[in-house]
Design an enzyme around this catalytic site. Structure first.
Site, PDB file in Angstrom:
ATOM      1  N   HIS A   1      -5.682   4.601   8.743  1.00 45.26           N
ATOM      2  CA  HIS A   1      -4.462   3.795   8.670  1.00 45.26           C
ATOM      3  C   HIS A   1      -4.346   2.901   9.909  1.00 45.26           C
ATOM      4  O   HIS A   1      -4.245   3.400  11.025  1.00 45.26           O
ATOM      5  CB  HIS A   1      -3.261   4.744   8.591  1.00 45.26           C
ATOM      6  CG  HIS A   1      -1.942   4.065   8.495  1.00 45.26           C
ATOM      7  ND1 HIS A   1      -0.947   4.229   9.430  1.00 45.26           N
ATOM      8  CD2 HIS A   1      -1.442   3.221   7.552  1.00 45.26           C
ATOM      9  CE1 HIS A   1       0.115   3.541   9.072  1.00 45.26           C
ATOM     10  NE2 HIS A   1      -0.155   2.915   7.934  1.00 45.26           N
ATOM     11  N   ARG A   2      -4.392   1.603   9.709  1.00 40.30           N
ATOM     12  CA  ARG A   2      -4.446   0.621  10.808  1.00 40.30           C
ATOM     13  C   ARG A   2      -5.666   0.910  11.687  1.00 40.30           C
ATOM     14  O   ARG A   2      -5.624   0.711  12.903  1.00 40.30           O
ATOM     15  CB  ARG A   2      -3.155   0.629  11.634  1.00 40.30           C
ATOM     16  CG  ARG A   2      -1.879   0.545  10.780  1.00 40.30           C
ATOM     17  CD  ARG A   2      -0.598   0.580  11.584  1.00 40.30           C
ATOM     18  NE  ARG A   2       0.562   0.784  10.719  1.00 40.30           N
ATOM     19  CZ  ARG A   2       1.804   0.995  11.130  1.00 40.30           C
ATOM     20  NH1 ARG A   2       2.070   0.996  12.418  1.00 40.30           N
ATOM     21  NH2 ARG A   2       2.783   1.181  10.260  1.00 40.30           N
TER      22      ARG A   2
ATOM     23  N   GLU B   1      -7.350   0.877   6.357  1.00 40.77           N
ATOM     24  CA  GLU B   1      -6.200   0.118   5.870  1.00 40.77           C
ATOM     25  C   GLU B   1      -5.786  -0.783   7.010  1.00 40.77           C
ATOM     26  O   GLU B   1      -5.845  -0.381   8.188  1.00 40.77           O
ATOM     27  CB  GLU B   1      -5.065   1.091   5.503  1.00 40.77           C
ATOM     28  CG  GLU B   1      -3.836   0.439   4.891  1.00 40.77           C
ATOM     29  CD  GLU B   1      -2.723   0.135   5.876  1.00 40.77           C
ATOM     30  OE1 GLU B   1      -1.659  -0.326   5.443  1.00 40.77           O
ATOM     31  OE2 GLU B   1      -2.913   0.327   7.104  1.00 40.77           O
TER      32      GLU B   1
ATOM     33  N   ASP C   1      -3.021  -4.455   7.997  1.00 39.46           N
ATOM     34  CA  ASP C   1      -1.889  -5.270   7.548  1.00 39.46           C
ATOM     35  C   ASP C   1      -2.143  -6.722   7.927  1.00 39.46           C
ATOM     36  O   ASP C   1      -2.553  -7.004   9.053  1.00 39.46           O
ATOM     37  CB  ASP C   1      -0.609  -4.791   8.243  1.00 39.46           C
ATOM     38  CG  ASP C   1      -0.414  -3.298   8.091  1.00 39.46           C
ATOM     39  OD1 ASP C   1      -0.002  -2.872   7.014  1.00 39.46           O
ATOM     40  OD2 ASP C   1      -0.710  -2.566   9.065  1.00 39.46           O
TER      41      ASP C   1
ATOM     42  N   HIS D   1       0.847  -5.464  12.089  1.00 42.01           N
ATOM     43  CA  HIS D   1       1.784  -4.807  11.168  1.00 42.01           C
ATOM     44  C   HIS D   1       3.155  -5.460  11.125  1.00 42.01           C
ATOM     45  O   HIS D   1       3.689  -5.736  10.053  1.00 42.01           O
ATOM     46  CB  HIS D   1       1.941  -3.329  11.538  1.00 42.01           C
ATOM     47  CG  HIS D   1       2.910  -2.602  10.653  1.00 42.01           C
ATOM     48  ND1 HIS D   1       4.263  -2.540  10.929  1.00 42.01           N
ATOM     49  CD2 HIS D   1       2.738  -1.957   9.476  1.00 42.01           C
ATOM     50  CE1 HIS D   1       4.863  -1.875   9.970  1.00 42.01           C
ATOM     51  NE2 HIS D   1       3.963  -1.501   9.070  1.00 42.01           N
TER      52      HIS D   1
ATOM     53  N   GLU E   1      -3.485  -4.652   3.217  1.00 44.30           N
ATOM     54  CA  GLU E   1      -2.060  -4.650   2.847  1.00 44.30           C
ATOM     55  C   GLU E   1      -1.470  -6.002   3.213  1.00 44.30           C
ATOM     56  O   GLU E   1      -1.411  -6.373   4.385  1.00 44.30           O
ATOM     57  CB  GLU E   1      -1.292  -3.527   3.554  1.00 44.30           C
ATOM     58  CG  GLU E   1       0.169  -3.559   3.112  1.00 44.30           C
ATOM     59  CD  GLU E   1       1.085  -2.595   3.845  1.00 44.30           C
ATOM     60  OE1 GLU E   1       0.606  -1.665   4.521  1.00 44.30           O
ATOM     61  OE2 GLU E   1       2.309  -2.816   3.735  1.00 44.30           O
TER      62      GLU E   1
ATOM     63  N   LYS F   1       1.401  -8.299   3.873  1.00 46.97           N
ATOM     64  CA  LYS F   1       2.806  -8.158   4.251  1.00 46.97           C
ATOM     65  C   LYS F   1       3.650  -9.118   3.424  1.00 46.97           C
ATOM     66  O   LYS F   1       3.171 -10.170   2.986  1.00 46.97           O
ATOM     67  CB  LYS F   1       2.969  -8.421   5.754  1.00 46.97           C
ATOM     68  CG  LYS F   1       2.469  -7.260   6.607  1.00 46.97           C
ATOM     69  CD  LYS F   1       3.299  -6.029   6.309  1.00 46.97           C
ATOM     70  CE  LYS F   1       2.682  -4.747   6.781  1.00 46.97           C
ATOM     71  NZ  LYS F   1       3.392  -3.553   6.320  1.00 46.97           N
TER      72      LYS F   1
ATOM     73  N   ASP G   1      -3.858   8.334  10.156  1.00 50.48           N
ATOM     74  CA  ASP G   1      -4.161   7.720  11.453  1.00 50.48           C
ATOM     75  C   ASP G   1      -5.440   8.272  12.100  1.00 50.48           C
ATOM     76  O   ASP G   1      -5.960   7.655  13.027  1.00 50.48           O
ATOM     77  CB  ASP G   1      -2.991   7.927  12.424  1.00 50.48           C
ATOM     78  CG  ASP G   1      -1.724   7.227  11.961  1.00 50.48           C
ATOM     79  OD1 ASP G   1      -1.814   6.315  11.112  1.00 50.48           O
ATOM     80  OD2 ASP G   1      -0.631   7.576  12.460  1.00 50.48           O
TER      81      ASP G   1
HETATM   82  O1  G3P Z   1      -0.569   0.933   3.222  1.00 52.57           O
HETATM   83  C1  G3P Z   1       0.002   2.141   3.600  1.00 52.57           C
HETATM   84  C2  G3P Z   1       1.001   1.961   4.713  1.00 52.57           C
HETATM   85  O2  G3P Z   1       0.401   1.218   5.741  1.00 52.57           O
HETATM   86  C3  G3P Z   1       2.258   1.276   4.250  1.00 52.57           C
HETATM   87  O3  G3P Z   1       3.233   1.185   5.224  1.00 52.57           O
HETATM   88  O4  G3P Z   1       4.482   0.158   7.054  1.00 52.57           O
HETATM   89  O5  G3P Z   1       2.455   1.503   7.566  1.00 52.57           O
HETATM   90  O6  G3P Z   1       2.253  -0.738   6.517  1.00 52.57           O
HETATM   91  P1  G3P Z   1       3.092   0.497   6.639  1.00 52.57           P
HETATM   92 MG    MG Z   2       0.149  -0.825   6.196  1.00 54.23          MG
END
Ligand code: G3P
Ligand code: MG
Length: 246
Positions: A16-17, A43, A45, A58, A110, A112, A233
């Site tokens: 995640h990120r 993942e 953003d 993000h 992802e 935004k 993470d």
């Molecule tokens: O894509 C999963 C998650 O990243 C969604 O929420 O706010 O962390 O981008 P956020």
């Molecule tokens: Mg995200």
């Protein structure tokens, strides 16, 4: 065939990120580390900056993750390049991420929520994915079903997911627009995932990827529900919990 759609015997492990538990989120360092930790993918953003490039960050603003301030949309790429996004890392462009780890990792982009319907974010992201020959390794996701619908029209060859969480208004939480949005994956927040729910969506030919899993008990639970991917993470910890070898 897009690699997100291939079948696999265990859930994919997605940083995640990037490996954001151990490196500044959404930076090349975090994405490289996710690869070193054995992640199947990452993942990240994306949004668009003032000069039009697709950049990886993000928040709408720079304040939390960099030493800059204000809206990302008010800074050109040249200006963003001067900022520190943690440990001397820069805010990367989506092109740079593909150049750095695109051959090694699956990438969940992802998108935004665009600040206006005329931002051109969706078309710009599709252009970057196609130019880098990444259509077979990218999965798009967005909390806004209308953005997912636009991506489906622009790039039907790239799979898509609708994101949602329990705190959203009911029409988003229960994905009321789903029949009008061609998509292959659902991305519910992990507390929404049950075995029955994954089976219910499976009968609609929808796969489930879930987020953000940073607790071993939660990881074990959602894996037992039959999700396709777990987004968290720490790829290292997710691998240990799922006892992934090799
Ligand atoms: O894509 C999963 C998650 O990243 C969604 O929420 O706010 O962390 O981008 P956020
Ligand atoms: Mg995200």
């Amino acid at each position: 065939m897009n690699q997100w759609l291939e079948s696999h015997t265990r859930p994919l492990i997605i940083g995640h990120r990037g490996a954001s538990a151990h490196a500044p989120e959404n930076t090349l360092a975090a994405f490289r580390l996710a690869h070193e930790q054995g992640a199947d993918g990452i993942e990240l953003d994306v949004t668009r900056c003032l000069s039009g490039e697709v950049v990886v960050i993000h928040d709408d603003t720079l304040d939390r993750t960099t030493n800059g301030e204000g809206n990302v949309t008010e800074w050109s790429l040249a200006e963003l390049r001067t900022l520190n996004a943690g440990n001397g890392q820069r805010i990367p462009t989506l092109d740079e991420v593909f150049e750095t780890v695109g051959r090694d990792l699956l990438i969940n982009v992802e998108v935004k929520n665009p600040t206006t319907s005329h931002s051109g974010l969706e078309a710009a992201v599709v252009e970057v994915v196609r130019r880098n020959n990444m259509t077979g390794r990218v999965l798009f996701s967005c909390f806004n079903p209308l953005v997912v619908r636009k991506l489906a029209i622009l790039a039907p060859e790239i799979p898509r997911a609708i994101l949602y969480s329990p705190d959203l208004p009911i029409y988003l939480r229960d994905v009321w627009l789903a029949p009008f949005v061609p998509h292959q994956f659902r991305h519910p927040e992990h507390s929404m995932v049950t075995l029955e729910y994954v089976r219910y969506l499976g009968r609609q030919k929808l796969r489930v990827n879930t987020w953000t899993l940073n607790n071993p008990a939660d990881i074990t639970r959602v894996a037992a529900c039959g999700v396709s991917a777990i987004i968290g993470d720490s790829p290292k910890m997710m691998r240990e919990v799922l006892a992934v070898r090799g």
